[in-house]
Design a protein around this motif. Structure first.
Motif, PDB file in Angstrom:
ATOM      1  N   TYR A 151      30.419  37.939  28.189  1.00  0.00           N
ATOM      2  CA  TYR A 151      31.100  37.481  26.982  1.00  0.00           C
ATOM      3  C   TYR A 151      32.443  38.196  26.854  1.00  0.00           C
ATOM      4  CZ  TYR A 151      26.613  35.515  25.616  1.00  0.00           C
ATOM      5  OH  TYR A 151      25.447  34.791  25.588  1.00  0.00           O
ATOM      6  N   THR A 152      33.468  37.451  26.521  1.00  0.00           N
ATOM      7  CA  THR A 152      34.781  38.048  26.287  1.00  0.00           C
ATOM      8  C   THR A 152      34.796  38.686  24.901  1.00  0.00           C
ATOM      9  OG1 THR A 152      35.705  36.067  25.272  1.00  0.00           O
ATOM     10  CG2 THR A 152      35.842  36.234  27.684  1.00  0.00           C
ATOM     11  N   PRO A 153      35.765  39.551  24.617  1.00  0.00           N
ATOM     12  CA  PRO A 153      35.846  40.152  23.276  1.00  0.00           C
ATOM     13  C   PRO A 153      35.978  39.108  22.172  1.00  0.00           C
ATOM     14  CG  PRO A 153      37.222  41.364  24.809  1.00  0.00           C
ATOM     15  CD  PRO A 153      36.763  40.127  25.542  1.00  0.00           C
ATOM     16  N   GLU A 154      36.480  37.924  22.511  1.00  0.00           N
ATOM     17  CA  GLU A 154      36.621  36.859  21.520  1.00  0.00           C
ATOM     18  C   GLU A 154      35.316  36.103  21.299  1.00  0.00           C
ATOM     19  OE1 GLU A 154      40.084  38.310  23.099  1.00  0.00           O
ATOM     20  OE2 GLU A 154      38.669  37.120  24.273  1.00  0.00           O
ATOM     21  N   GLY A 155      34.284  36.441  22.077  1.00  0.00           N
ATOM     22  CA  GLY A 155      32.981  35.831  21.872  1.00  0.00           C
ATOM     23  C   GLY A 155      32.718  34.576  22.677  1.00  0.00           C
ATOM     24  N   VAL A 156      33.503  34.331  23.705  1.00  0.00           N
ATOM     25  CA  VAL A 156      33.300  33.129  24.514  1.00  0.00           C
ATOM     26  C   VAL A 156      32.376  33.460  25.689  1.00  0.00           C
ATOM     27  CG1 VAL A 156      34.404  31.328  25.881  1.00  0.00           C
ATOM     28  CG2 VAL A 156      35.559  32.247  23.869  1.00  0.00           C
ATOM     29  N   LYS A 157      31.341  32.669  25.820  1.00  0.00           N
ATOM     30  CA  LYS A 157      30.352  32.870  26.882  1.00  0.00           C
ATOM     31  C   LYS A 157      30.853  32.286  28.197  1.00  0.00           C
ATOM     32  CE  LYS A 157      25.538  31.625  27.986  1.00  0.00           C
ATOM     33  NZ  LYS A 157      24.354  30.915  27.459  1.00  0.00           N
ATOM     34  N   HIS A 158      30.769  33.090  29.261  1.00  0.00           N
ATOM     35  CA  HIS A 158      31.161  32.661  30.600  1.00  0.00           C
ATOM     36  C   HIS A 158      29.990  32.844  31.567  1.00  0.00           C
ATOM     37  CE1 HIS A 158      35.077  33.174  28.742  1.00  0.00           C
ATOM     38  NE2 HIS A 158      35.675  32.657  29.789  1.00  0.00           N
ATOM     39  N   GLN A 159      29.908  31.972  32.560  1.00  0.00           N
ATOM     40  CA  GLN A 159      28.873  32.087  33.583  1.00  0.00           C
ATOM     41  C   GLN A 159      29.432  31.689  34.947  1.00  0.00           C
ATOM     42  OE1 GLN A 159      25.599  29.602  32.036  1.00  0.00           O
ATOM     43  NE2 GLN A 159      24.445  31.478  31.685  1.00  0.00           N
ATOM     44  N   PHE A 160      28.879  32.300  35.992  1.00  0.00           N
ATOM     45  CA  PHE A 160      29.212  31.869  37.341  1.00  0.00           C
ATOM     46  C   PHE A 160      28.088  32.258  38.289  1.00  0.00           C
ATOM     47  CE2 PHE A 160      31.062  36.141  36.993  1.00  0.00           C
ATOM     48  CZ  PHE A 160      30.681  36.752  38.180  1.00  0.00           C
ATOM     49  N   ALA A 161      28.021  31.553  39.399  1.00  0.00           N
ATOM     50  CA  ALA A 161      27.040  31.841  40.441  1.00  0.00           C
ATOM     51  C   ALA A 161      27.716  32.668  41.526  1.00  0.00           C
ATOM     52  CB  ALA A 161      26.494  30.541  41.021  1.00  0.00           C
ATOM     53  N   THR A 162      26.978  33.604  42.088  1.00  0.00           N
ATOM     54  CA  THR A 162      27.531  34.454  43.136  1.00  0.00           C
ATOM     55  C   THR A 162      26.399  34.920  44.037  1.00  0.00           C
ATOM     56  OG1 THR A 162      28.902  36.406  43.566  1.00  0.00           O
ATOM     57  CG2 THR A 162      27.355  36.555  41.739  1.00  0.00           C
ATOM     58  N   GLU A 163      26.723  35.833  44.938  1.00  0.00           N
ATOM     59  CA  GLU A 163      25.696  36.374  45.820  1.00  0.00           C
ATOM     60  C   GLU A 163      26.090  37.780  46.255  1.00  0.00           C
ATOM     61  OE1 GLU A 163      25.506  33.780  49.138  1.00  0.00           O
ATOM     62  OE2 GLU A 163      27.454  34.331  49.937  1.00  0.00           O
ATOM     63  N   VAL A 164      25.089  38.532  46.694  1.00  0.00           N
ATOM     64  CA  VAL A 164      25.325  39.893  47.168  1.00  0.00           C
ATOM     65  C   VAL A 164      25.957  39.833  48.554  1.00  0.00           C
ATOM     66  CG1 VAL A 164      24.247  42.079  47.810  1.00  0.00           C
ATOM     67  CG2 VAL A 164      23.373  40.786  45.845  1.00  0.00           C
ATOM     68  N   VAL A 165      27.106  40.521  48.715  1.00  0.00           N
ATOM     69  CA  VAL A 165      27.807  40.497  50.009  1.00  0.00           C
ATOM     70  C   VAL A 165      27.895  41.881  50.655  1.00  0.00           C
ATOM     71  CG1 VAL A 165      29.153  38.456  49.395  1.00  0.00           C
ATOM     72  CG2 VAL A 165      30.061  40.740  48.870  1.00  0.00           C
ATOM     73  N   GLY A 166      27.380  42.904  49.972  1.00  0.00           N
ATOM     74  CA  GLY A 166      27.429  44.225  50.585  1.00  0.00           C
ATOM     75  C   GLY A 166      27.007  45.306  49.618  1.00  0.00           C
ATOM     76  N   PHE A 167      27.079  46.532  50.092  1.00  0.00           N
ATOM     77  CA  PHE A 167      26.704  47.695  49.291  1.00  0.00           C
ATOM     78  C   PHE A 167      27.712  48.801  49.556  1.00  0.00           C
ATOM     79  CE2 PHE A 167      22.940  45.295  50.430  1.00  0.00           C
ATOM     80  CZ  PHE A 167      22.334  45.086  49.202  1.00  0.00           C
ATOM     81  N   ARG A 168      27.998  49.604  48.547  1.00  0.00           N
ATOM     82  CA  ARG A 168      28.944  50.712  48.678  1.00  0.00           C
ATOM     83  C   ARG A 168      28.299  51.983  48.140  1.00  0.00           C
ATOM     84  NH1 ARG A 168      34.525  48.950  48.412  1.00  0.00           N
ATOM     85  NH2 ARG A 168      34.667  46.991  49.590  1.00  0.00           N
ATOM     86  N   LYS A 169      28.619  53.092  48.739  1.00  0.00           N
ATOM     87  CA  LYS A 169      28.161  54.388  48.248  1.00  0.00           C
ATOM     88  C   LYS A 169      29.380  55.173  47.840  1.00  0.00           C
ATOM     89  CE  LYS A 169      25.212  57.708  47.393  1.00  0.00           C
ATOM     90  NZ  LYS A 169      24.230  57.637  46.309  1.00  0.00           N
TER      91      LYS A 169
END
Length: 220
Positions: free
Chosen positions: A67-85
């Protein structure tokens, strides 16, 4: 609008065969720690109810809600592409193109019924404690004794006690503007208030509470 560093994200771990069951998928919370040209580095997703971390797998599909500070709901699809330490372990997920992010066309702050403790200050001297009737990312409603000088456009300094499913408790501080006042009992008022001045971090605390409460309602 793509999310930024420190943005709170709500994550559903979905497999292709479960797309239709999105409402019933497990939901975790995370936060963006860093952003690159083509990915987000996020903290390990955690189930707030159990306190357990989710063990992400390479290629695992995520559905992200924020949610943005203005209260607008956002969504998206993604996937795991790696890991970082880094200082802490991070999960790297693919950054979506702006056109792949869906947004609701209107402000859509979650609003849930909840009786939370609200400390209120009017001016420099008058202070009292009330209970909310409902809470949302854009404001709260509460009841108080009729003796307090509250009318529309009154500015209130408030501290909201915010409990989470994990058992942890925090406070959200804000300045609120009274929108409507209604006499509900001979000695009490119902007050509707909107956030007038609130930092993004404080607002995210309230949004997170509302999101968790909504998930609890769905499971009942």
């Amino acid at each position: 609008m793509l999310p930024k560093v420190n943005q709170t994200m709500f994550i559903q771990t979905l497999h292709a065969s479960r797309e239709a069951d999105a409402e019933h998928a497990d939901t975790f919370r995370s936060r963006i720690a860093d952003v690159t040209s083509d990915s987000f580095l996020i903290e390990i997703p955690m189930d707030e109810k159990s306190g357990k971390y989710h063990r992400s797998q390479m290629g695992e599909p995520y559905r992200i809600t924020y949610y943005t500070p203005e209260g607008v709901k956002h969504q998206f699809a993604t996937e795991v592409v790696g890991f970082r330490k880094d200082t802490v372990a991070l999960v790297e997920i693919r950054k979506p193109s702006p056109e792949d992010v869906t947004r609701e066309q209107r402000r859509s702050f979650l609003r849930v019924e909840a009786q939370l403790e609200l400390a209120v200050r009017i001016g420099e001297k008058l202070r009292f404690v009330a209970l909310t009737e409902d809470v949302g990312g854009g404001g709260v409603s509460f009841r108080c004794e009729r003796k307090w000088p509250i009318v529309p456009q009154t500015m209130l300094s408030c501290w909201l006690l915010v409990p989470y499913r994990s058992g942890s408790v925090t406070h959200a501080q804000f300045e609120g503007e009274v929108i409507r006042v209604k006499e509900v009992e001979p000695r009490h008022l119902a007050v509707m208030m909107r956030f007038k001045e609130i930092s993004e971090a404080e607002q995210q605390k309230v949004i997170r509470f509302c999101f968790e409460r909504q998930l609890d309602f769905r499971k009942d």
